[in-house]
Design an enzyme around this catalytic site. Sequence first.
Site, PDB file in Angstrom:
ATOM      1  N   GLU A 192       0.841  -1.212   0.000  1.00 40.82           N
ATOM      2  CA  GLU A 192       0.000   0.000   0.000  1.00 40.82           C
ATOM      3  C   GLU A 192       0.865   1.246   0.000  1.00 40.82           C
ATOM      4  OE1 GLU A 192      -2.634   1.456  -0.368  1.00 40.82           O
ATOM      5  OE2 GLU A 192      -4.363   0.625   0.661  1.00 40.82           O
ATOM      6  N   ASP A 193       0.320   2.317  -0.522  1.00 40.57           N
ATOM      7  CA  ASP A 193       1.046   3.589  -0.456  1.00 40.57           C
ATOM      8  C   ASP A 193       0.994   4.194   0.937  1.00 40.57           C
ATOM      9  OD1 ASP A 193      -1.682   3.987  -0.779  1.00 40.57           O
ATOM     10  OD2 ASP A 193      -1.476   5.803  -1.951  1.00 40.57           O
ATOM     11  N   ASP A 220      -3.597   5.105   7.011  1.00 43.13           N
ATOM     12  CA  ASP A 220      -4.087   6.320   7.676  1.00 43.13           C
ATOM     13  C   ASP A 220      -4.954   5.855   8.846  1.00 43.13           C
ATOM     14  OD1 ASP A 220      -5.413   8.731   8.229  1.00 43.13           O
ATOM     15  OD2 ASP A 220      -5.592   9.313   6.162  1.00 43.13           O
ATOM     16  N   PHE A 224      -2.090  16.455   4.626  1.00 39.69           N
ATOM     17  CA  PHE A 224      -2.473  15.819   3.370  1.00 39.69           C
ATOM     18  C   PHE A 224      -1.301  15.829   2.405  1.00 39.69           C
ATOM     19  CE2 PHE A 224      -4.766  14.922  -0.501  1.00 39.69           C
ATOM     20  CZ  PHE A 224      -5.575  13.903  -0.056  1.00 39.69           C
ATOM     21  N   VAL A 225      -0.967  14.649   1.897  1.00 40.41           N
ATOM     22  CA  VAL A 225       0.196  14.543   1.015  1.00 40.41           C
ATOM     23  C   VAL A 225      -0.190  13.932  -0.333  1.00 40.41           C
ATOM     24  CG1 VAL A 225       2.000  14.442   2.782  1.00 40.41           C
ATOM     25  CG2 VAL A 225       0.847  12.327   2.084  1.00 40.41           C
ATOM     26  N   ARG A 258      -0.563  12.395  -8.821  1.00 42.12           N
ATOM     27  CA  ARG A 258       0.021  11.069  -8.601  1.00 42.12           C
ATOM     28  C   ARG A 258       1.403  10.953  -9.251  1.00 42.12           C
ATOM     29  NH1 ARG A 258      -4.018   7.540  -6.573  1.00 42.12           N
ATOM     30  NH2 ARG A 258      -6.101   7.893  -7.394  1.00 42.12           N
TER      31      ARG A 258
HETATM   32  C1  PRP Z   1      -5.786   5.600   0.156  1.00 44.14           C
HETATM   33  C2  PRP Z   1      -4.642   4.610   0.316  1.00 44.14           C
HETATM   34  C3  PRP Z   1      -5.262   3.524   1.141  1.00 44.14           C
HETATM   35  C4  PRP Z   1      -6.244   4.262   2.011  1.00 44.14           C
HETATM   36  C5  PRP Z   1      -5.645   4.469   3.366  1.00 44.14           C
HETATM   37  O1  PRP Z   1      -6.548   5.183  -0.916  1.00 44.14           O
HETATM   38  O2  PRP Z   1      -4.180   4.129  -0.909  1.00 44.14           O
HETATM   39  O3  PRP Z   1      -5.922   2.577   0.334  1.00 44.14           O
HETATM   40  O4  PRP Z   1      -6.495   5.514   1.372  1.00 44.14           O
HETATM   41  O5  PRP Z   1      -6.534   5.077   4.242  1.00 44.14           O
HETATM   42  P1  PRP Z   1      -7.123   4.388   5.540  1.00 44.14           P
HETATM   43  O6  PRP Z   1      -5.982   3.797   6.308  1.00 44.14           O
HETATM   44  O7  PRP Z   1      -7.759   5.560   6.261  1.00 44.14           O
HETATM   45  O8  PRP Z   1      -8.148   3.380   5.126  1.00 44.14           O
HETATM   46  P2  PRP Z   1      -7.584   6.091  -1.720  1.00 44.14           P
HETATM   47  O9  PRP Z   1      -8.968   5.794  -1.258  1.00 44.14           O
HETATM   48  O10 PRP Z   1      -7.136   7.523  -1.677  1.00 44.14           O
HETATM   49  O11 PRP Z   1      -7.495   5.497  -3.178  1.00 44.14           O
HETATM   50  P3  PRP Z   1      -6.294   5.443  -4.236  1.00 44.14           P
HETATM   51  O12 PRP Z   1      -5.294   4.419  -3.731  1.00 44.14           O
HETATM   52  O13 PRP Z   1      -6.954   5.010  -5.496  1.00 44.14           O
HETATM   53  O14 PRP Z   1      -5.680   6.821  -4.325  1.00 44.14           O
END
Ligand code: PRP
Length: 177
Positions: A99-100, A103, A152-153, A165
Amino acid sequence: MSRKVSGYLISPEALHERVKELAEEIRRDYTGRSPVFVGVLKGSFIFLADLVRHLGDLDVRIDFLAVSSYGMATESSGEVQILKDVTIPVEGEDVLLVEDIVDTGLTLKYLWDLFQQRHPRSLRICVLLDKKERRVVEVPVHYVGFEIPDRFVVGYGLDWAERYRHLPGIAFVEEEE
Ligand code: PRP
């Protein structure tokens, strides 16, 4: 009110170095195994792509999963939807979810429970960024690139409303009048 991206919190060079270190640690841990790396789209696409290029002769297989939780907003709704599932059967496999960012932890907790039900041989989680102070559910994260503050990053795969992105580093987004 508009938003602007300010200077890098994590430079492209620092990302490169840390991703290489993480890959070396992962390569050591999975020596002799044939793990399945599962990139969680969309945010992980650059991180995963860079990570796997430092794995040398590790017999890695790569798959992707697409989830939606934030929609176009910047706050987590806690609603996790699988938009695209993996195609490699994970039963009996050593699975690493990539995962990126973690949070609140809601997305990864959902995926952790989902993958445990599929009876992998082992399951681990690797995240590039950890916003630890935002956590609302416990989730076991085995590999962490950087702990970051609650700001926010964007960049290196992370978006704001699908933008930014492509930035090669991690940057803050600031609101301005
Ligand atoms: C982001 C990230 C995780 C999630 C983390 O995804 O990639 O999947 O939020 O947040 P959390 O720990 O509060 O659940 P996003 O919904 O922004 O989708 P993306 O990966 O398509 O940008």
